[in-house]
Design an enzyme around this catalytic site. Sequence first.
Site, PDB file in Angstrom:
ATOM      1  N   ASP A  33      -3.351   2.821  14.383  1.00 39.12           N
ATOM      2  CA  ASP A  33      -3.672   1.836  13.505  1.00 39.12           C
ATOM      3  C   ASP A  33      -4.200   0.466  14.028  1.00 39.12           C
ATOM      4  O   ASP A  33      -4.097  -0.451  13.273  1.00 39.12           O
ATOM      5  CB  ASP A  33      -2.329   1.697  12.683  1.00 39.12           C
ATOM      6  CG  ASP A  33      -2.554   1.242  11.235  1.00 39.12           C
ATOM      7  OD1 ASP A  33      -3.610   1.491  10.726  1.00 39.12           O
ATOM      8  OD2 ASP A  33      -1.774   0.320  10.661  1.00 39.12           O
ATOM      9  N   ASP A  59      -5.268   9.015   9.829  1.00 41.08           N
ATOM     10  CA  ASP A  59      -6.310   8.118  10.481  1.00 41.08           C
ATOM     11  C   ASP A  59      -7.011   8.009  11.999  1.00 41.08           C
ATOM     12  O   ASP A  59      -7.686   7.213  12.264  1.00 41.08           O
ATOM     13  CB  ASP A  59      -5.536   6.543  10.299  1.00 41.08           C
ATOM     14  CG  ASP A  59      -4.998   6.227   8.768  1.00 41.08           C
ATOM     15  OD1 ASP A  59      -5.559   6.995   7.744  1.00 41.08           O
ATOM     16  OD2 ASP A  59      -4.472   5.135   8.656  1.00 41.08           O
ATOM     17  N   ASP A  93       4.202   0.130   0.352  1.00 43.46           N
ATOM     18  CA  ASP A  93       3.108   0.059   1.468  1.00 43.46           C
ATOM     19  C   ASP A  93       3.172  -1.090   2.204  1.00 43.46           C
ATOM     20  O   ASP A  93       2.462  -1.004   3.254  1.00 43.46           O
ATOM     21  CB  ASP A  93       1.593  -0.018   0.635  1.00 43.46           C
ATOM     22  CG  ASP A  93       1.337   1.163  -0.022  1.00 43.46           C
ATOM     23  OD1 ASP A  93       1.697   2.460   0.490  1.00 43.46           O
ATOM     24  OD2 ASP A  93       0.804   1.224  -1.303  1.00 43.46           O
TER      25      ASP A  93
END
Length: 353
Positions: free
Chosen positions: A139, A177, A328
């Site tokens: 990330d 991701d 989130d």
Amino acid sequence: MYGSYTGRSQARGRATAGIRATGTAAVCAALLLSGCSGGGGDDGGNDKDNDSPAAVEQQPKAQDPYWVNPEGNAARQVAAYTKDGDEKNAALIRKIAEQPVGDWISPDNAESQVKGITEAAAKADREALLVLYNIPHRDCGQFSKGGAADGNAYRAWLESVAKGIGDRPATVILEPDALLHLVDGCTPQEFHEERYDLLKGAIERLKQQPATKVYLDAGNAAWQTPEALYQPLQRAGIAEADGFSLNVSNFQTTAVSTEFGKKLSAKIGDKPFVIDTSRNGNGPYKGGDPAETWCNPPGRALGEVPTTQTGDELVDAYLWIKRPGESDGECKGGPKAGDWWPEYALGLVRATQ
């Protein structure tokens, strides 16, 4: 990021520079330790009150073969509302509780976690849906920064996951991701070769399990083009995978995701794909700060319920990979990433009516 390791639940949040521009970042959460229960975190008092989860049944196997966790956050919230006499909200949250959602495997005790989940699923004559999100340098330093300490640590963790699966049926969503951050330049260049090697090795190792399907994450329709993705997917070993995943934790519509997936599939040997439909019922959010449209956007809705009966030979399943009702991140009044947020969960269901 993965939240503090308290009890049974860890958190996973996602926000990146590459995604901000298109409003497609997202967050997802964690998993079930000890007996496969999905409590932990702030879930509206469920854990604190020791409420027993609401009784939920499995979906018809022919339509949806994935395991519904009877002790998940949503089931516990149903029990809490019922205990308080709030039957209206209990009925709303039940619409989440009765559907299977992805189990995000935390870094600690991976073998016992996965063994518990897959055994519970097999006992119910269903298949486990696992999400692996532990790649090193995860990330790009954003909400979910972290991951395994290095490549060797990741391989050891993956070995534990594979042993936990054993010969029981499981579908694995591999590293949301991770590939896309190589494509958009978010992950520093010095880590690219290792990451490709780890992704390819993960597919090869997981496919040694006799009843395991693996879908390598390919981002979402608003992030990168099929032209930018097909060669990186090939380099990461997509040929050995069962397919790829789209829209994890995101809000792109199913129609848009399907069109995108077919264009990408045509470039990588007609590989099938799965779509995360957990919160895409109203499509992406267009208002507010463009840098935060991904984070707890208002007015979103549940999408298609999980099923393998998609009516399209290239779309293997609609799945709830992101766990609806989990935050989130600490934006728009939300708790930390991955914590159960009953008000947001209610909003998702109400918007679906």
